[in-house]
Design a protein around this motif. Structure first.
Motif, PDB file in Angstrom:
ATOM      1  N   ASN A  39      27.572  42.378  48.387  1.00  0.00           N
ATOM      2  CA  ASN A  39      28.459  43.669  48.117  1.00  0.00           C
ATOM      3  C   ASN A  39      30.160  43.172  48.672  1.00  0.00           C
ATOM      4  OD1 ASN A  39      26.676  44.950  46.828  1.00  0.00           O
ATOM      5  ND2 ASN A  39      25.804  46.206  48.763  1.00  0.00           N
ATOM      6  N   MET A  40      29.980  42.700  49.572  1.00  0.00           N
ATOM      7  CA  MET A  40      31.507  42.209  50.096  1.00  0.00           C
ATOM      8  C   MET A  40      32.106  41.438  49.088  1.00  0.00           C
ATOM      9  SD  MET A  40      33.627  42.908  52.875  1.00  0.00           S
ATOM     10  CE  MET A  40      32.800  43.289  54.280  1.00  0.00           C
ATOM     11  N   GLU A  41      31.452  40.600  48.735  1.00  0.00           N
ATOM     12  CA  GLU A  41      32.111  39.579  47.650  1.00  0.00           C
ATOM     13  C   GLU A  41      32.301  40.316  46.341  1.00  0.00           C
ATOM     14  OE1 GLU A  41      30.290  35.706  45.415  1.00  0.00           O
ATOM     15  OE2 GLU A  41      29.881  35.831  47.517  1.00  0.00           O
ATOM     16  N   ARG A  42      31.496  41.142  46.223  1.00  0.00           N
ATOM     17  CA  ARG A  42      32.055  42.008  44.694  1.00  0.00           C
ATOM     18  C   ARG A  42      33.256  42.839  44.964  1.00  0.00           C
ATOM     19  NH1 ARG A  42      27.589  44.536  43.928  1.00  0.00           N
ATOM     20  NH2 ARG A  42      26.409  42.809  43.074  1.00  0.00           N
ATOM     21  N   ALA A  43      32.953  43.641  46.167  1.00  0.00           N
ATOM     22  CA  ALA A  43      34.480  44.237  46.307  1.00  0.00           C
ATOM     23  C   ALA A  43      35.692  43.550  46.689  1.00  0.00           C
ATOM     24  CB  ALA A  43      34.058  45.049  47.660  1.00  0.00           C
ATOM     25  N   MET A  44      35.555  42.453  47.253  1.00  0.00           N
ATOM     26  CA  MET A  44      36.869  41.481  47.300  1.00  0.00           C
ATOM     27  C   MET A  44      37.216  40.997  46.140  1.00  0.00           C
ATOM     28  SD  MET A  44      37.637  41.711  50.549  1.00  0.00           S
ATOM     29  CE  MET A  44      38.810  40.106  50.672  1.00  0.00           C
ATOM     30  N   ALA A  45      36.403  40.869  45.142  1.00  0.00           N
ATOM     31  CA  ALA A  45      36.673  40.341  43.768  1.00  0.00           C
ATOM     32  C   ALA A  45      37.278  41.511  43.021  1.00  0.00           C
ATOM     33  CB  ALA A  45      35.470  39.735  42.982  1.00  0.00           C
ATOM     34  N   GLU A  46      36.831  42.716  43.068  1.00  0.00           N
ATOM     35  CA  GLU A  46      37.308  43.676  42.292  1.00  0.00           C
ATOM     36  C   GLU A  46      38.803  44.065  42.939  1.00  0.00           C
ATOM     37  OE1 GLU A  46      34.560  46.996  42.565  1.00  0.00           O
ATOM     38  OE2 GLU A  46      33.032  46.042  41.333  1.00  0.00           O
ATOM     39  N   TYR A  47      38.799  44.070  44.119  1.00  0.00           N
ATOM     40  CA  TYR A  47      40.160  44.154  44.934  1.00  0.00           C
ATOM     41  C   TYR A  47      41.259  43.414  44.584  1.00  0.00           C
ATOM     42  CZ  TYR A  47      43.573  45.174  48.668  1.00  0.00           C
ATOM     43  OH  TYR A  47      44.634  45.721  49.282  1.00  0.00           O
ATOM     44  N   SER A  48      40.631  42.066  44.356  1.00  0.00           N
ATOM     45  CA  SER A  48      41.838  40.964  43.968  1.00  0.00           C
ATOM     46  C   SER A  48      42.167  41.131  42.231  1.00  0.00           C
ATOM     47  CB  SER A  48      41.216  39.734  44.185  1.00  0.00           C
ATOM     48  OG  SER A  48      40.162  39.343  43.421  1.00  0.00           O
ATOM     49  N   LYS A  49      41.364  41.667  41.546  1.00  0.00           N
ATOM     50  CA  LYS A  49      41.527  41.975  40.088  1.00  0.00           C
ATOM     51  C   LYS A  49      42.422  43.046  39.999  1.00  0.00           C
ATOM     52  CE  LYS A  49      37.084  40.475  38.138  1.00  0.00           C
ATOM     53  NZ  LYS A  49      36.023  40.745  37.522  1.00  0.00           N
ATOM     54  N   GLU A  50      42.251  44.170  40.951  1.00  0.00           N
ATOM     55  CA  GLU A  50      43.039  45.424  41.236  1.00  0.00           C
ATOM     56  C   GLU A  50      44.542  45.078  41.546  1.00  0.00           C
ATOM     57  OE1 GLU A  50      41.765  48.609  43.163  1.00  0.00           O
ATOM     58  OE2 GLU A  50      39.535  48.726  42.045  1.00  0.00           O
ATOM     59  N   LEU A  51      44.701  43.972  42.407  1.00  0.00           N
ATOM     60  CA  LEU A  51      45.864  43.591  43.101  1.00  0.00           C
ATOM     61  C   LEU A  51      46.623  42.896  41.982  1.00  0.00           C
ATOM     62  CD1 LEU A  51      45.495  42.663  46.542  1.00  0.00           C
ATOM     63  CD2 LEU A  51      46.523  44.454  45.640  1.00  0.00           C
ATOM     64  N   GLU A  52      46.129  41.976  41.160  1.00  0.00           N
ATOM     65  CA  GLU A  52      46.715  41.172  40.438  1.00  0.00           C
ATOM     66  C   GLU A  52      47.073  42.090  39.052  1.00  0.00           C
ATOM     67  OE1 GLU A  52      43.863  38.166  39.068  1.00  0.00           O
ATOM     68  OE2 GLU A  52      44.102  37.033  40.800  1.00  0.00           O
TER      69      GLU A  52
END
Length: 63
Positions: A39-52
């Motif tokens: 879940n942490m890995e998925r949240a970090m991936a979504e967060y990085s996509k949102e940032l980009e």
């Protein structure tokens, strides 16, 4: 031969029961850790996509 207690005595049956209970608890704990990591890995991936995507859109709109 085995008596009326069955295959294992009361003392050993309670030890086996506690061993199984502890094994199950450890197994559930390991599954919880793995799911939390996923879940942490998925949240970090979504967060990085949102940032980009969000960072490129907002920088053009803000200026």
């Amino acid at each position: 031969m085995l008596g009326s207690r069955g295959l294992v005595g009361d003392k050993w049956s309670s030890r086996i029961l506690w061993f199984c209970a502890l094994g199950s608890a450890v197994g559930f704990y390991m599954v919880a850790l793995e799911r939390r990591a996923q879940n942490m890995e998925r949240a970090m991936a979504e967060y990085s996509k949102e940032l980009e995507s969000g960072g490129q859109q907002s920088s053009g709109g803000d200026v």
